[in-house]
Design an enzyme around this catalytic site. Structure first.
Site, mmCIF file in Angstrom:
data_model
loop_
_atom_site.group_PDB
_atom_site.id
_atom_site.type_symbol
_atom_site.label_atom_id
_atom_site.label_comp_id
_atom_site.label_asym_id
_atom_site.label_seq_id
_atom_site.Cartn_x
_atom_site.Cartn_y
_atom_site.Cartn_z
ATOM 1 C CB CYS A 115 -1.036 -0.047 1.216
ATOM 2 S SG CYS A 115 -1.836 -1.390 1.145
ATOM 3 C CG HIS A 262 -3.383 3.368 0.903
ATOM 4 N ND1 HIS A 262 -3.800 2.665 -0.395
ATOM 5 C CD2 HIS A 262 -3.523 2.192 1.611
ATOM 6 C CE1 HIS A 262 -4.153 1.446 -0.346
ATOM 7 N NE2 HIS A 262 -4.115 0.999 1.097
ATOM 8 C CG ASN A 292 -6.820 -1.264 -0.246
ATOM 9 O OD1 ASN A 292 -5.840 -0.827 -1.197
ATOM 10 N ND2 ASN A 292 -6.666 -1.353 0.951
HETATM 11 O O1 UT7 Z 1 -4.673 -1.195 2.594
HETATM 12 C C1 UT7 Z 1 -3.574 -1.472 3.705
HETATM 13 C C2 UT7 Z 1 -3.972 -1.298 5.072
HETATM 14 N N1 UT7 Z 1 -5.423 -1.818 5.434
HETATM 15 C C3 UT7 Z 1 -6.244 -1.356 6.141
HETATM 16 O O2 UT7 Z 1 -5.722 -0.263 6.974
HETATM 17 C C4 UT7 Z 1 -7.515 -2.032 6.592
HETATM 18 C C5 UT7 Z 1 -7.377 -1.939 8.136
HETATM 19 N N2 UT7 Z 1 -8.719 -2.668 8.574
HETATM 20 C C6 UT7 Z 1 -10.023 -2.504 8.159
HETATM 21 O O3 UT7 Z 1 -10.412 -1.796 7.311
HETATM 22 C C7 UT7 Z 1 -11.098 -3.021 9.008
HETATM 23 O O4 UT7 Z 1 -10.704 -3.884 9.989
HETATM 24 C C8 UT7 Z 1 -12.001 -4.153 8.262
HETATM 25 C C9 UT7 Z 1 -12.842 -3.562 6.973
HETATM 26 C C10 UT7 Z 1 -11.105 -5.163 7.620
HETATM 27 C C11 UT7 Z 1 -12.735 -4.940 9.100
HETATM 28 O O5 UT7 Z 1 -13.600 -4.176 9.953
HETATM 29 P P1 UT7 Z 1 -13.762 -4.200 11.238
HETATM 30 O O6 UT7 Z 1 -14.637 -3.533 11.957
HETATM 31 O O7 UT7 Z 1 -12.536 -4.308 12.130
HETATM 32 O O8 UT7 Z 1 -14.535 -5.656 11.546
HETATM 33 P P2 UT7 Z 1 -14.055 -7.017 12.318
HETATM 34 O O9 UT7 Z 1 -12.737 -7.797 11.679
HETATM 35 O O10 UT7 Z 1 -13.633 -6.691 13.882
HETATM 36 O O11 UT7 Z 1 -15.110 -8.146 12.248
HETATM 37 C C12 UT7 Z 1 -16.360 -7.800 12.847
HETATM 38 C C13 UT7 Z 1 -17.357 -8.711 12.523
HETATM 39 C C14 UT7 Z 1 -16.791 -10.251 12.665
HETATM 40 O O12 UT7 Z 1 -17.810 -11.059 13.326
HETATM 41 P P3 UT7 Z 1 -17.981 -11.387 14.879
HETATM 42 O O13 UT7 Z 1 -16.849 -11.873 15.138
HETATM 43 O O14 UT7 Z 1 -18.112 -10.062 15.389
HETATM 44 O O15 UT7 Z 1 -19.152 -12.192 14.824
HETATM 45 C C15 UT7 Z 1 -16.437 -10.945 11.331
HETATM 46 O O16 UT7 Z 1 -16.797 -12.231 11.175
HETATM 47 O O17 UT7 Z 1 -17.529 -8.838 11.103
HETATM 48 C C16 UT7 Z 1 -17.659 -10.017 10.471
HETATM 49 N N3 UT7 Z 1 -17.043 -9.876 9.235
HETATM 50 C C17 UT7 Z 1 -17.997 -9.801 8.153
HETATM 51 N N4 UT7 Z 1 -19.341 -9.855 8.042
HETATM 52 C C18 UT7 Z 1 -20.110 -9.525 6.849
HETATM 53 C C19 UT7 Z 1 -15.818 -9.927 8.614
HETATM 54 N N5 UT7 Z 1 -15.759 -9.655 7.305
HETATM 55 C C20 UT7 Z 1 -17.064 -9.655 6.921
HETATM 56 C C21 UT7 Z 1 -17.772 -9.395 5.575
HETATM 57 N N6 UT7 Z 1 -19.296 -9.342 5.777
HETATM 58 N N7 UT7 Z 1 -17.340 -9.126 4.723
#
Ligand code: UT7
Length: 335
Positions: A115, A262, A292
């Site tokens: 990135c 980014h 992204n």
């Molecule tokens: O580009 C390089 C750098 N990258 C970044 O900076 C990305 C940084 N991270 C993020 O953007 C976020 O952490 C994400 C968008 C990847 C994830 O968002 P989050 O708010 O951190 O969600 P999470 O990983 O804590 O997941 C929350 C819930 C989980 O379910 P439970 O355990 O709460 O029941 C996941 O299993 O959301 C679930 N989940 C989804 N649900 C529906 C994860 N992916 C999905 C999905 N659809 N696609």
């Protein structure tokens, strides 16, 4: 010492739009979840059978940038190509650009900073121009993510975020020392390498061993991201990189005319915008349309913002990136 400035910009994204609704047919996700957590509405994914690859898309973007710079292919002195999704394991994609664009046998350097790839590439190009070694450098960021994503429920935490596309910039010698790239600031912290990674194929886990194991549960060749951990570091490191750039040039946040972060996650961009007290017209985001695109994201956004007339002569433009490695950085430009 010379300064360097961007004299041409171009981008290319595949025609095929994949909406959040389309993704719900492949995996257990929803438009609400994706929009709320990332801001993404749709992304472009190369369709099977298309000629597009990272290098092909990079070449398409490059042709536009070279023409807009008022140059011909023979004016390009050097190629820098950033991608994490090269057409081949080796050689890198830079040599493919040289061939596809029919450039002279100029040097071609591949940058693997994910990135942060475009920010690192621009910084390297700037040094070559400052010393007088080269006059016009083609800097490209391109990604073909969709071919390597896990499009099942298992991959949903990563797959919904990424899109395909390419952007290109021409960095040229500039005689005016007050214009162009004012400074660049690069950082890394390798202890977090495994928080956002694709493990295989690697020398430790090479293809014959993967095939011999015949292990269907092996996820090591799909991207892995510890999303929440990456998010927490991103907001801090984006801010640090921007502060480093502002301080080095005795600028205040209010001096920023355009911040192009980014496009990792709209929530990250909004956090940074708020932290620096920037208005909506001082930050450009397009993650809603393209997802992204990693090494391509800043250059696609910069090209699009420029095309829309949002960047004007003498503007202070700040590019900032954070990603796998971890690596992060910023480039401060007076347009
Ligand atoms: O580009 C390089 C750098 N990258 C970044 O900076 C990305 C940084 N991270 C993020 O953007 C976020 O952490 C994400 C968008 C990847 C994830 O968002 P989050 O708010 O951190 O969600 P999470 O990983 O804590 O997941 C929350 C819930 C989980 O379910 P439970 O355990 O709460 O029941 C996941 O299993 O959301 C679930 N989940 C989804 N649900 C529906 C994860 N992916 C999905 C999905 N659809 N696609």
């Amino acid at each position: 010492m010379y300064n360097s400035k961007i004299t041409g910009l171009g981008y290319y994204v595949p025609d095929n739009i994949v909406t959040n609704a389309d993704l719900t047919k492949m995996m257990d996700t929803s438009d609400e979840w994706i929009q709320e957590r990332t801001g993404i509405q749709e992304r472009r994914w190369i369709v099977e059978g298309s000629e597009d690859t990272s290098s092909v898309m990079g070449a398409k973007a490059s042709r536009i940038a070279i023409e807009r710079a008022g140059l011909t292919k023979d004016d390009i002195d050097f190629i820098i190509f950033a991608t994490l999704s090269p057409d081949y394991y080796f050689p890198g994609g830079g040599v493919q650009l040289q061939e596809m664009l029919d450039l002279k046998t100029v040097g071609a350097l591949d940058v693997r900073n994910q990135c942060s790839g475009f920010v690192y590439s621009l910084s390297v190009a700037d040094q070559f121009i400052k010393t007088g070694m080269y006059k016009n450098i083609l800097v490209v960021g391109a990604e073909f993510h969709s071919g390597g994503l896990d499009k099942t429920d298992r991959g949903r935490g990563v797959t919904v975020i990424f899109g395909d596309g390419a952007g290109a910039a021409i960095l040229s010698r500039c005689e005016d020392n007050n214009k162009g790239i004012l400074s660049s600031h690069l950082f890394s912290e390798g202890k977090h390498a495994q928080e956002l990674t694709v493990i295989s194929p690697s020398i430790k886990h090479w293809v014959p061993a993967i095939l011999a194991a015949n292990d269907e549960s092996d996820e090591s060749y799909f991207p892995y991201m510890n999303g929440t951990f990456v998010f927490k570091h991103a907001v801090v490191r984006f801010s640090e990189a921007i502060v480093a750039g502002l301080q080095a040039n005795s600028l205040q946040a209010s001096d920023i005319n355009m911040l192009i972060p980014h496009q990792a996650n709209l929530r990250i961009s909004q956090f940074v915008q708020k932290k620096f007290g920037l208005r909506d017209d001082q930050v450009y985001n397009n993650i809603m349309k393209y997802g992204n695109t990693t090494a391509a994201s800043i250059i696609i956004a910069l090209s699009e913002a420029w095309e829309k007339g949002k960047i004007k002569d003498n503007d202070i433009v700040v590019l900032a990136a954070f990603g796998s490695g971890f690596t992060w950085g910023s480039v401060i430009i007076r347009w």
